[in-house]
Design a protein around this motif. Sequence first.
Motif, mmCIF file in Angstrom:
data_model
loop_
_atom_site.group_PDB
_atom_site.id
_atom_site.type_symbol
_atom_site.label_atom_id
_atom_site.label_comp_id
_atom_site.label_asym_id
_atom_site.label_seq_id
_atom_site.Cartn_x
_atom_site.Cartn_y
_atom_site.Cartn_z
ATOM 1 N N LEU A 73 0.814 -1.210 0.000
ATOM 2 C CA LEU A 73 0.000 0.000 0.000
ATOM 3 C C LEU A 73 0.849 1.261 0.000
ATOM 4 N N GLU A 74 2.069 1.187 0.533
ATOM 5 C CA GLU A 74 2.966 2.342 0.597
ATOM 6 C C GLU A 74 4.398 1.842 0.481
ATOM 7 N N PRO A 75 4.837 1.540 -0.760
ATOM 8 C CA PRO A 75 6.155 0.930 -0.927
ATOM 9 C C PRO A 75 7.326 1.890 -0.731
ATOM 10 N N CYS A 76 7.066 3.205 -0.770
ATOM 11 C CA CYS A 76 8.163 4.165 -0.691
ATOM 12 C C CYS A 76 8.795 4.171 0.706
ATOM 13 N N ARG A 77 10.125 4.241 0.713
ATOM 14 C CA ARG A 77 10.876 4.288 1.965
ATOM 15 C C ARG A 77 12.016 5.281 1.799
ATOM 16 N N VAL A 78 12.231 6.135 2.805
ATOM 17 C CA VAL A 78 13.323 7.109 2.775
ATOM 18 C C VAL A 78 14.220 6.850 3.980
ATOM 19 N N LEU A 79 15.482 6.544 3.704
ATOM 20 C CA LEU A 79 16.423 6.114 4.739
ATOM 21 C C LEU A 79 17.654 7.007 4.726
ATOM 22 N N LEU A 80 18.049 7.488 5.901
ATOM 23 C CA LEU A 80 19.289 8.240 6.067
ATOM 24 C C LEU A 80 20.342 7.320 6.678
ATOM 25 N N ALA A 81 21.540 7.304 6.088
ATOM 26 C CA ALA A 81 22.649 6.504 6.612
ATOM 27 C C ALA A 81 23.871 7.386 6.800
ATOM 28 N N LEU A 82 24.553 7.221 7.933
ATOM 29 C CA LEU A 82 25.761 8.004 8.253
ATOM 30 C C LEU A 82 26.909 7.052 8.539
ATOM 31 N N ASP A 83 28.073 7.336 7.922
ATOM 32 C CA ASP A 83 29.276 6.543 8.119
ATOM 33 C C ASP A 83 30.449 7.472 8.404
ATOM 34 N N ALA A 84 31.294 7.074 9.340
ATOM 35 C CA ALA A 84 32.452 7.890 9.724
ATOM 36 C C ALA A 84 33.505 7.901 8.627
ATOM 37 N N ILE A 85 34.142 9.070 8.440
ATOM 38 C CA ILE A 85 35.263 9.219 7.508
ATOM 39 C C ILE A 85 36.415 9.845 8.261
ATOM 40 N N TRP A 86 37.590 9.202 8.169
ATOM 41 C CA TRP A 86 38.777 9.748 8.783
ATOM 42 C C TRP A 86 39.790 10.131 7.688
#
Length: 223
Positions: A210-223
């Motif tokens: 019924l609502e296939p849309c998904r919005v995901l935020l992902a954060l990864d460390a950078i050195w």
Amino acid sequence: MTVALNPAPCATPPTRSLHEAARLTDLLHIFDEEVQLCLYQRSPVEPITRYFAAAREQGVLGLGFRLVATPGQALDIPGLAALPGRDALLQDMAYLLDMYAELIGCPQVGMRLEVLDRAMCPRFHVDRTGVRMLCTYYGQGTEWLSEEAADRSKLGRLAQGMPDETSGLIRNPAAIRQAAPFALLLLKGTQWQGNDGRGAIHRSPAPDPLEPCRVLLALDAIW
């Protein structure tokens, strides 16, 4: 921006590999040796929810973005649709960016916003990362299995092509848990020091018909 926080009660007994944080400072438990995943519940920010709903309805949601961000600097992402709630979204992403960078101690952060209509990673797996933060802004949240509910010998190629549900990976189907929208997940990966052969076992949820849309935020460390 002030975000109201309402910690949700624990639906299943606590496990050694999961820590459910009652306060933001409790996210520090991700550094505990046995802990592979930290969960912190947040109440939905309604202007952000309405923003994504309107962007999807108007066909201007786009494909998301990937960038390298520096903590403490204002986020300006031209590709985000100019709709009510955009400022609230930028503020929340900047807030999470700064919080994550302070927690991990990294000078820069790889930030990506994924706009999905299918499961990006439909099978249970472990990331080859250090510690990643995930936040689902819209749609269904990430699913995970605790250490006690999974057989690691059936992960990935070791399942010999069999689905998770029949390979023996899932020892207890009732133990599959799912993050609510806006909840923060910290997932420890195999690249974390001393964590080889371990890591949070998780997957993308199956799309809601019924609502296939998904919005995901992902954060990864950078050195």
